[in-house]
Write a protein that holds these residues in place. Structure first.
Motif, PDB file in Angstrom:
ATOM      1  N   ASP A   1       1.164   4.107  -2.987  1.00 38.91           N
ATOM      2  CA  ASP A   1       0.879   5.520  -2.693  1.00 38.91           C
ATOM      3  C   ASP A   1       2.083   6.404  -3.005  1.00 38.91           C
ATOM      4  N   ASP A   2       3.266   5.957  -2.609  1.00 35.53           N
ATOM      5  CA  ASP A   2       4.446   6.797  -2.782  1.00 35.53           C
ATOM      6  C   ASP A   2       4.934   6.828  -4.227  1.00 35.53           C
ATOM      7  N   TYR A   3       4.718   5.757  -4.969  1.00 39.25           N
ATOM      8  CA  TYR A   3       4.992   5.793  -6.409  1.00 39.25           C
ATOM      9  C   TYR A   3       4.149   6.881  -7.072  1.00 39.25           C
TER      10      TYR A   3
ATOM     11  N   LYS B   1       0.840  -1.201   0.000  1.00 35.06           N
ATOM     12  CA  LYS B   1       0.000   0.000   0.000  1.00 35.06           C
ATOM     13  C   LYS B   1       0.875   1.251   0.000  1.00 35.06           C
ATOM     14  N   CYS B   2       1.911   1.265   0.830  1.00 35.33           N
ATOM     15  CA  CYS B   2       2.811   2.417   0.867  1.00 35.33           C
ATOM     16  C   CYS B   2       3.575   2.564  -0.447  1.00 35.33           C
TER      17      CYS B   2
ATOM     18  N   ALA C   1       9.382  -0.508  -0.857  1.00 35.85           N
ATOM     19  CA  ALA C   1       8.528   0.443  -0.147  1.00 35.85           C
ATOM     20  C   ALA C   1       9.372   1.527   0.499  1.00 35.85           C
ATOM     21  N   GLN C   2      10.480   1.142   1.123  1.00 34.98           N
ATOM     22  CA  GLN C   2      11.352   2.116   1.772  1.00 34.98           C
ATOM     23  C   GLN C   2      12.109   2.967   0.744  1.00 34.98           C
ATOM     24  N   GLU C   3      12.554   2.361  -0.326  1.00 33.30           N
ATOM     25  CA  GLU C   3      13.221   3.106  -1.401  1.00 33.30           C
ATOM     26  C   GLU C   3      12.303   4.196  -1.946  1.00 33.30           C
ATOM     27  N   THR C   4      11.041   3.854  -2.130  1.00 32.54           N
ATOM     28  CA  THR C   4      10.119   4.765  -2.783  1.00 32.54           C
ATOM     29  C   THR C   4       9.728   5.925  -1.886  1.00 32.54           C
TER      30      THR C   4
ATOM     31  N   PRO D   1       2.359  13.213   4.395  1.00 32.18           N
ATOM     32  CA  PRO D   1       2.522  12.380   5.596  1.00 32.18           C
ATOM     33  C   PRO D   1       3.101  11.006   5.275  1.00 32.18           C
ATOM     34  N   ILE D   2       3.823  10.465   6.243  1.00 32.47           N
ATOM     35  CA  ILE D   2       4.385   9.109   6.170  1.00 32.47           C
ATOM     36  C   ILE D   2       3.810   8.324   7.332  1.00 32.47           C
ATOM     37  N   PRO D   3       3.233   7.162   7.112  1.00 33.37           N
ATOM     38  CA  PRO D   3       2.702   6.379   8.229  1.00 33.37           C
ATOM     39  C   PRO D   3       3.794   6.074   9.261  1.00 33.37           C
TER      40      PRO D   3
END
Length: 259
Positions: free
Chosen positions: A12-14, A8-9, A116-119, A136-138
């Motif tokens: 969203d971040d892509y 999910k992250c 996910a962390q890279e993005t 925001p970042i969860p």
């Protein structure tokens, strides 16, 4: 975090990275001074393709990169690469074996977390490039990212690629830095000439020569040197206290580990 949260992250971040970058592909990226937003997008696209190939082949892609990537338009490359990455992930379970650079974890799950962390870090880059507020970042993604950068990039990296960290560790004297989250856990980073040791997360703050503390998102951004440009009337959301040499040493190690 687990698979569904990471994916999910990642999705969203892509989208956030893509949206920010397309605002101005010529914008300079302050957290990566040699890059424009176009360079940033191309880098992320190539990373996605590399991981998709690793998952598909079950081994390190070689040779790399494939011919022709340099001629592909950056946003088109990013979109194609994201599609290939998520398609490969969707076909496989978390524990399916594949090549990764982290010897203890040779599974698809490693790449789901890593991407996910890279993005999230690179979408911050894109937002900083165009001067937009950082979305925001969860908290759970931030806590997971703190654990990853300290244990995998700094601790594991300093032992596995010792030659790259040699200049940073030459003067190490066993100094310690506690990384503490407000109302949450803490990690202890110890630097020795033969490498870095990270323990935690622990519910209590360990004794240390210096402390870095703040909320999870602020600490994650501090560790990755992705803080917003300071203003005259704004205090840093991260509190840094204690031995300045210990803090500077950890900062140098982080820069080497995440370059």
């Amino acid at each position: 975090m687990e698979r569904s949260g990471w994916l999910k992250c990642l999705a969203d971040d892509y989208q956030r990275l893509r949206s920010a970058a397309t605002t101005d592909l010529t914008a300079q990226v302050p957290s990566c001074p040699d890059w424009t937003a176009a360079d940033l997008v191309r880098h992320v696209g190539e990373v996605y393709l590399h991981k998709a190939a690793a998952i598909r082949q079950g081994e390190r892609p070689d040779p790399w990169p494939p011919a022709g990537l340099e001629s592909e338009e950056p946003i088109a490359l990013l979109d194609r690469a994201y599609g290939e990455l998520t398609d490969q992930i969707a076909q496989r379970g978390d524990d399916e074996p594949t090549w990764t650079w982290h010897e203890p974890d040779q599974t698809v799950r490693f790449w789901i977390r890593r991407m996910a962390q890279e993005t999230v870090i690179h979408r911050i880059d894109a937002e900083l490039a165009i001067g937009a507020p950082v979305a925001p970042i969860p908290d759970d993604l931030a806590v997971d990212g703190i654990d990853e950068v300290l244990k995998l990039f700094v601790a594991y990296g300093s032992h596995t690629w010792r030659e790259e960290f040699e200049p940073d560790l030459a003067s190490a004297k066993g100094r310690t830095v506690a990384v503490k989250l407000d109302g949450g856990p803490a990690w202890l980073v110890r630097t020795d000439p033969d490498g870095v040791t990270v323990t935690g997360p622990s519910p209590t703050t360990p004794s240390s020569d210096a402390t870095v503390s703040g909320d999870p998102v602020a600490v994650l951004r501090w560790l990755w040197a992705r803080e917003s440009a300071p203003t005259a009337d704004a205090q840093s959301p991260v509190r840094v206290d204690g031995d300045e040499e210990a803090l500077a040493e950890v900062r140098r190690l982080l820069a080497t580990a995440t370059q």
